[in-house]
Design an enzyme around this catalytic site. Structure first.
Site, PDB file in Angstrom:
ATOM      1  N   GLU A 104     -29.038  -9.922 -13.752  1.00 41.93           N
ATOM      2  CA  GLU A 104     -30.411 -10.127 -12.740  1.00 41.93           C
ATOM      3  C   GLU A 104     -31.383 -11.085 -13.221  1.00 41.93           C
ATOM      4  OE1 GLU A 104     -30.214  -8.925  -9.887  1.00 41.93           O
ATOM      5  OE2 GLU A 104     -29.035  -7.329  -9.767  1.00 41.93           O
ATOM      6  N   HIS A 149     -27.021 -12.561 -10.095  1.00 38.46           N
ATOM      7  CA  HIS A 149     -27.797 -12.157  -9.200  1.00 38.46           C
ATOM      8  C   HIS A 149     -29.289 -12.090  -9.439  1.00 38.46           C
ATOM      9  CE1 HIS A 149     -24.578  -9.528  -7.238  1.00 38.46           C
ATOM     10  NE2 HIS A 149     -23.906  -9.876  -8.414  1.00 38.46           N
ATOM     11  N   GLU A 170     -31.388 -14.250  -1.632  1.00 42.97           N
ATOM     12  CA  GLU A 170     -30.603 -14.414  -2.702  1.00 42.97           C
ATOM     13  C   GLU A 170     -29.128 -15.170  -3.116  1.00 42.97           C
ATOM     14  OE1 GLU A 170     -28.999 -10.869  -6.105  1.00 42.97           O
ATOM     15  OE2 GLU A 170     -29.521 -10.333  -4.191  1.00 42.97           O
TER      16      GLU A 170
END
Length: 593
Positions: free
Chosen positions: A556, A494, A441
């Site tokens: 996200e 993210h 990530e």
């Protein structure tokens, strides 16, 4: 029994040796230097914002680092005192480290594989066209962002679509071989002579019409000539060349004035909106703006940028080509480096005046070129065939030469001057989520953040990345950066993960009421641009948005735990689309403020 006692003594000795040897050795390391990375930085008595101020340091100043503690570093100041500064507001360099090997003889060059490849001022089709390359044209490669490449072409920095270029290793001979028996004659009334072969090169002198020059070398649109005791560069468009057995006299440099010719004069702003920057370049920070018709006093002029005083007393720089300087009989003849526009679309209207309300005087097709007479607002006054005059909108043409580039405001107007902190999640020893096939990530968040940074920066926004490398930044520091910069928006990027490998989609989180418009605008645009499942914008108790006083959102951008979605988010096309979504979402948010 004796053997047991001896064994115990030996064991104790070994333990002591191991314990002592585990202590860190005193190693002489390369001295670490801090370079101040903000305009003014407070120095404090201790490692925290609660400690008293002891001094201030300024941008680009360098100080030796004595100690590090959490997110703070202790500096040795020039006065002999010491103090602590926030580590996220400095850059570090190792002063005793071995410098990297210098690359000699080669640089990265790209070649256009098509005609009419558009050069844009940002990485995306929504950005202004500032020029074009034809098949075979070469440009210096600077960097790559997914489907876009940043290049330098004819003195302009811009972006081209990567699919229409190829790379080659170009050898740059610092001493190009002279062109034998070739001379030139200047055709412009006054021609700038530059130290480097580009329009940003330092002006080292001038040549008058009819002057003869000896040609040393040629490089694309530039010609190197003998000039005084050295060599210099002139633009190819303003010299006629010929082969000759006679060697012309080497022109002596025309002395440049000690003061710029426009110093102390009044200039009138010709652009509808003109940014005032803290330095004389397009990379300078925007500190104010002027509107068409405003008058300014020119204090200094350097490389086509004028230094002025604003109404609040602060100094700033504006592009000289957006100024019409009031006439003065003492002004020397203007430099006649002509500029031209190239039509980008078939059937483009050429009008009798600088507005769409004026009648159409002619129509032009893609590729047609016209000489620019002057810029009036967002329009170019141009010369048509038979010496007629016409006007063309600046945002539907590209400019070749030194003329000003006109931009149609579009969404850029809502982002220009805004301070936006882009926060790539995780980093360093914090890898974040690990995808089904191994995607980290921390790596993909930085990849996305960099292209968002480039898109926003191209609009004139003041963009700050909380990290630009694989480094660990604490959550508290990320929030502190937002507060220190007084961010208009804070975006934390993210990618999601869960035990359910079928989970998919994009989510935007907010914590405070002031966050909701930001999160909802970006969520809507990301879904529109990517086609991913819409998991909506929702409340999220994350420190970087919970503790943030400024409008904030945590994004996200898909599930790395879903093998299909992990593959998709790693593609260039997704990175382009999701960064567009963030870009346009921010524009929509600021438009509504």
């Amino acid at each position: 029994m004796l053997h047991h006692k001896i064994l115990k003594v030996l064991l104790a000795f070994v333990v002591v040796v191991v314990y002592v040897s585990s202590e860190p050795m005193l190693v002489i390391k390369a001295e670490q230097t801090a370079i101040i990375n903000t305009s003014v930085l407070n120095v404090r008595e201790g490692p925290g914002l609660s400690y008293a101020l002891v001094s201030q340091v300024k941008q680009d100043e360098k100080y030796t680092i004595l100690e590090k503690k959490n997110d703070w570093v202790k500096l040795e100041l020039s006065s002999g005192k010491t103090g602590w500064v926030a580590s996220w507001l400095i850059k570090e360099e190792s002063t005793n480290s071995t410098p990297p090997a210098t690359q000699t003889g080669s640089s990265s060059t790209i070649v256009s594989t098509v005609d009419g490849l558009r050069l844009r001022n940002g990485p995306g089709t929504g950005f202004q066209v500032i020029g074009s390359l034809n098949n075979g044209n070469e440009a210096e490669f600077l960097e790559n962002r997914e489907n876009w490449s940043k290049v330098s072409y004819k003195g302009q920095i811009g972006w081209v679509a990567s699919e229409y270029i190829k790379t080659k290793s170009a050898t740059n001979d610092p001493n190009p071989k002279p062109t034998t028996n070739k001379t030139g004659k200047i055709t412009a009334s006054v021609l700038n002579v530059r130290g480097e072969p580009n329009l940003q090169g330092r002006i080292v002198g001038k040549l008058l019409e009819g002057a003869s020059v000896k040609i040393v070398a040629e490089r694309e649109n530039w010609i190197e000539i003998s000039f005084g005791s050295s060599t210099a560069w002139i633009h190819r468009d303003f010299v006629t060349t010929s082969s000759s057995s006679e060697t012309p006299e080497t022109p002596e440099p025309t002395p440049l004035p000690q003061k710029p010719v426009n110093e102390g004069k009044t200039g009138i702003v010709t652009a509808s909106s003109l940014n005032v920057r803290d330095s004389g370049s397009l990379s300078g920070k925007v500190i104010g703006s002027l509107k068409q018709g405003d008058q300014v006093t020119i204090e200094e002029e350097v490389n086509n940028w004028s230094k002025i005083t604003l109404s609040n007393g602060s100094k700033g720089w504006i592009a000289s080509w957006y100024l019409e300087v009031k006439a003065d009989n003492s002004t020397p003849p203007p430099t006649t480096e002509e500029s031209s526009v190239k039509i980008l679309y078939n059937g483009t209207n050429i009008r009798t005046g600088p507005a769409t309300t004026h009648p159409v005087a002619a129509r032009a097709n893609e590729g047609d070129t016209f000489t620019i007479i002057k810029t009036e607002g967002d329009w170019y006054k141009i010369t048509l065939p038979d010496n007629k005059i016409g006007y063309v909108a600046g945002w539907i043409v590209s400019v070749d030469g030194v003329g000003v580039i006109v931009e149609r405001p579009g969404v850029n107007q809502y982002l220009k001057g805004k301070t936006i902190v882009v926060d790539p999640g995780h980093g360093g020893n914090d890898s974040g989520a690990v995808g089904a096939t191994g995607t980290f990530e921390k790596e993909i968040t930085l990849r996305t953040a960099r292209i968002v940074f480039d898109k926003l920066s191209a609009t004139g926004a003041n963009v700050i990345l909380t990290r630009n490398s694989d480094s660990y930044i604490s959550l508290r520091s990320r929030v502190s950066i937002s507060h220190y910069r007084n961010a208009d928006a804070f975006i934390s990027i993210h990618y999601d993960s869960t035990a359910d490998r079928s989970a998919r989609g994009i989510t935007s989180y907010y914590y405070k009421n002031i966050d909701i418009p930001l999160a909802s605008s970006i969520q809507a645009e990301m879904i529109r641009n990517t086609g991913f499942k819409n998991r909506q914008h929702r409340l999220g108790n994350f420190q970087v948005i919970r503790e943030n006083r400024n409008p904030s959102a945590l994004l996200e951008l898909g599930f790395l735990s879903n093998p299909t979605e992990e593959y998709t988010v790693n593609t260039n096309s997704f990175q382009e689309n999701v960064s567009n979504g963030i870009f346009y979402g921010l524009a929509q948010y600021f438009k509504g403020r």
